[in-house]
Scaffold this active site. Structure first.
Site, PDB file in Angstrom:
ATOM      1  N   CYS A  17      -2.385  -0.603   7.493  1.00 42.32           N
ATOM      2  CA  CYS A  17      -1.563   0.604   7.434  1.00 42.32           C
ATOM      3  C   CYS A  17      -1.630   1.388   8.740  1.00 42.32           C
ATOM      4  CB  CYS A  17      -1.972   1.464   6.246  1.00 42.32           C
ATOM      5  SG  CYS A  17      -1.538   0.689   4.666  1.00 42.32           S
ATOM      6  N   CYS A  46      -6.121   1.828   5.835  1.00 42.97           N
ATOM      7  CA  CYS A  46      -6.782   0.592   6.253  1.00 42.97           C
ATOM      8  C   CYS A  46      -6.214   0.175   7.618  1.00 42.97           C
ATOM      9  CB  CYS A  46      -6.550  -0.503   5.213  1.00 42.97           C
ATOM     10  SG  CYS A  46      -4.832  -1.100   5.144  1.00 42.97           S
ATOM     11  N   HIS A  56       0.841  -1.203   0.000  1.00 42.82           N
ATOM     12  CA  HIS A  56       0.000   0.000   0.000  1.00 42.82           C
ATOM     13  C   HIS A  56       0.875   1.251   0.000  1.00 42.82           C
ATOM     14  CE1 HIS A  56      -3.879  -1.979   1.792  1.00 42.82           C
ATOM     15  NE2 HIS A  56      -3.360  -2.683   0.805  1.00 42.82           N
ATOM     16  N   GLU A  72       0.924   3.859   1.910  1.00 42.03           N
ATOM     17  CA  GLU A  72       1.448   4.230   3.228  1.00 42.03           C
ATOM     18  C   GLU A  72       2.661   3.380   3.594  1.00 42.03           C
ATOM     19  OE1 GLU A  72      -3.140   4.311   3.740  1.00 42.03           O
ATOM     20  OE2 GLU A  72      -1.669   3.307   2.469  1.00 42.03           O
TER      21      GLU A  72
END
Length: 144
Positions: free
Chosen positions: A86, A83, A53, A55
């Protein structure tokens, strides 16, 4: 333009880089002392890695830059609410500030793990929210 808007625009640039790769258009930057020290965008399809992801990419780059895992003096700007995974990484890194654009009612950490962040992390939401949300809407509309 506020400082938060300026850095969110850089996160939006990262999101557009993801879009160009046909990835879900989420982008992130980590800022310390007025300098971008980490950046990333979603690479889950490209890397065949569900953990890739935006992040995670930005946090890893920032930690590498600083030579340490704690980012308590840093701010993470991300186009969409993180999410749970993260949020856990943001919490473990002790990120000083989290600034995000669009909320994610389906998968965002606020719904599932609102306590995942470090207790001292300051959260700011809704920065350039419409622009961040529109990028996601347009992407998924094109997929249907």
């Amino acid at each position: 333009m506020t400082t938060d808007e300026r850095y969110m625009r850089l996160a939006l640039d990262e999101a557009r880089a993801a879009l160009a790769l046909d990835e879900i258009p989420i982008g992130a930057v980590v800022v310390a002392d007025g300098r971008v020290i980490g950046r990333g965008h979603n690479l889950t399809e490209t890397l065949h890695d569900v953990t890739a992801h935006a992040e995670m990419q930005a946090i890893t780059a920032a930690a590498e830059y600083l030579g340490g895992k704690y980012l308590d003096k840093c701010a993470l700007y991300v186009t969409v609410e993180p999410c749970v995974m993260c949020a856990g990484a943001i919490g473990w890194s002790q990120m000083g500030r989290l600034v995000y654009g669009a909320s994610d009612e389906k998968r965002g950490f606020q719904r599932f793990a609102p306590q995942a962040l470090h207790p001292k992390t300051v959260v700011v939401s809704g920065v350039l929210e419409e622009e961040c949300a529109q990028l996601m809407k347009d992407f998924f509309k094109g997929k249907r």
